[in-house]
Enzyme design. Structure first.
Site, PDB file in Angstrom:
ATOM      1  N   GLU A   3       8.025 -15.320 -39.030  1.00  0.00           N
ATOM      2  CA  GLU A   3       9.402 -15.797 -38.946  1.00  0.00           C
ATOM      3  C   GLU A   3       9.605 -17.016 -39.822  1.00  0.00           C
ATOM      4  O   GLU A   3       8.700 -17.841 -39.999  1.00  0.00           O
ATOM      5  CB  GLU A   3       9.778 -16.116 -37.492  1.00  0.00           C
ATOM      6  CG  GLU A   3       9.895 -14.859 -36.650  1.00  0.00           C
ATOM      7  CD  GLU A   3      10.395 -15.135 -35.239  1.00  0.00           C
ATOM      8  OE1 GLU A   3      10.879 -14.194 -34.602  1.00  0.00           O
ATOM      9  OE2 GLU A   3      10.300 -16.279 -34.770  1.00  0.00           O
TER      10      GLU A   3
ATOM     11  N   CYS B 284      12.711 -25.312 -32.464  1.00  0.00           N
ATOM     12  CA  CYS B 284      11.308 -25.717 -32.317  1.00  0.00           C
ATOM     13  C   CYS B 284      10.673 -25.072 -31.094  1.00  0.00           C
ATOM     14  O   CYS B 284      11.192 -25.159 -29.985  1.00  0.00           O
ATOM     15  CB  CYS B 284      11.231 -27.233 -32.217  1.00  0.00           C
ATOM     16  SG  CYS B 284       9.549 -27.871 -32.094  1.00  0.00           S
TER      17      CYS B 284
END
Length: 342
Positions: A91, A334
Site C-alpha cells: 500500500e 498511520c
C-alpha cells in the site's frame, strides 16, 4: 539484483545498447525513460524499436506495478493497493497539502512487516519479503501520475521496517534525490524506523541530509516492549546513545513519532519520561492520536490530553507538533495499512 535495469549508469546502458546492435543515442533515450519519465514498463518506451524493447525485457528487469485498488478520502488523501510482478500487494498513500502546493507520498519498504507492533495493522499481517529499489520508487511514480503533479516530499513510513531493507532503501533514496530523476531534496525525504541501532549507525555515515524519524511511542522501557515487542533487543538507553552519536556526527535534528493511546501511554508518568528522554537531544516530537482500527483495543485519547502534552513539552523547550492523521476514512492513516480491499 544485478539485472535491475534502473540501477545501470548511462555508460552501462550504452554497453547494453551496443550489445543489442542499436545506435548509441538509444542509450540516452533509454536512460531518460528510466530516470526522467520513470517508465513502469518497456511498452511505455514508444520511441525505442520494438525489437530493442523485446531484447531488454528478456534480459533486464523492470519490475511491474499495477494499481488494483484506489480510494479517495474526504480530505483528498488517496490510498493505493499496488500489485507487484510476483503478485505481492503493498500500500501507498498520496497526501496533498491543503493548498495543493505540496504532495507527500508515504511509501512502503517491505511486503508486510516483521516488527509486530501492537497498534499497527500491517504488523498483524506478518512479513513476506523486502522490496527492491524499483518497487519503492515506483510508488512515487504511481502517485505523481494519478495526481498529475510532482511529488515534493517522501516519507518512508508505510508498510515495513526500512532499516531491515537497508541496501534497497538507500538505492531508492538516491534515485529519489537524484537531480536527473525525481529531484526531491534530501531534507524532504524522511525515513522512519522503530529504532534499529545498526541502521541508525549506517545512516549517520551517509553523505546525504535525509531526515531520520524514530517511532518511539513510549519512553518507559516496559511499556515500549509491550507495544513494540520485536524492538526489545534495541533498548531505550542504547537507542539514545545511537541517536546522540547520529546527532553528533551529522549535526541534524531527529524526529520522534509518538502515537498517543488512551490509558496505555498517555499518562503524566509517560509524559515525564518523554521529557526526560528527549530533553538533552536535538529533536522534534510529532504527537499523533492512534486511529480506530477494526479489531484493535487501542483508542485515541481525549483532545485535551493531546493539547496538554504538546503544551508541556513545548514549555520545557522540546519543540512539539500535533499531527492530524489524514485518510482515516479510507484506512490510509498511520497504523492502518493492511491491504484491505473494498
Amino acid at each position: 539484483m544485478e539485472n535491475l535495469i534502473r540501477t545501470y549508469s548511462l555508460d552501462q546502458l550504452a554497453a547494453i545498447t551496443a550489445e543489442a546492435g542499436q545506435p548509441r543515442f538509444r542509450a540516452k533515450q533509454l536512460y531518460e525513460w528510466l530516470h526522467k519519465h520513470h517508465a513502469l514498463s518497456y511498452e511505455e518506451m514508444t520511441n525505442l524499436p520494438k525489437a530493442f524493447r523485446d531484447y531488454l525485457e528478456s534480459r533486464y528487469l523492470l519490475p511491474a506495478v499495477t494499481v488494483i485498488n484506489r480510494q479517495v478520502s474526504q480530505d483528498g488523501t488517496r490510498k493505493y493497493v499496488l500489485q507487484l510482478s510476483d503478485g505481492a500487494l503493498i500500500e501507498t498513500v498520496g497526501i496533498p497539502s491543503r493548498n495543493d502546493q505540496r504532495l507527500t507520498v508515504c511509501v512502503s519498504s517491505q511486503v508486510g512487516c516483521p516488527m509486530a507492533c501492537q497498534f499497527c495493522a500491517t504488523g498483524k499481517e506478518g512479513f513476506t519479503r523486502n522490496l527492491n529499489a524499483d518497487e519503492i520508487t515506483n510508488q512515487i511514480t504511481v502517485v505523481e501520475r494519478d495526481f498529475q503533479q510532482p511529488v515534493s516530499n517522501v516519507v518512508v513510513m508505510g508498510q515495513g521496517e526500512p532499516f531491515l531493507n537497508y541496501e534497497n532503501l538507500l538505492m531508492a533514496l538516491k534515485e529519489i534525490n537524484n537531480s536527473q530523476s525525481f529531484n526531491i531534496g534530501a531534507r524532504h525525504i524522511t525515513v522512519s524506523t522503530c529504532g534499529i541501532l545498526e541502521g541508525i549507525e549506517k545512516f549517520a555515515k551517509e553523505p546525504f541530509q535525509f531526515t531520520l524519524a524514530i517511532s518511539l511511542h513510549s519512553a518507559i522501557q516496559s511499556d515500549r516492549d509491550s507495544l513494540m515487542p520485536r524492538v526489545k533487543s534495541q533498548p531505550l538507553d542504547k537507542l539514545k546513545q545511537s541517536l546522540q552519536a547520529y546527532i553528533d556526527h551529522t549535526n541534524r535534528r531527529i524526529t520522534f513519532e509518538y502515537l498517543l493511546i488512551k490509558g496505555i501511554n498517555d499518562s503524566n508518568l509517560h509524559l515525564a519520561a518523554l521529557k526526560a528522554y528527549a530533553s538533552d537531544l536535538l529533536c522534534h516530537i510529532n504527537l499523533l492520536s492512534v486511529n480506530n482500527v477494526d479489531g484493535s483495543p487501542f483508542k485515541p485519547p481525549a483532545p485535551e490530553t493531546v493539547n496538554h502534552w504538546s503544551n508541556e513539552l513545548n514549555k520545557v523547550g522540546i519543540e512539539t507538533t500535533i499531527r492530524h492523521s489524514k485518510g482515516a476514512d479510507i484506512d490510509g492513516a498511520c497504523g492502518q495499512l493492511k491491504n484491505k480491499l473494498i
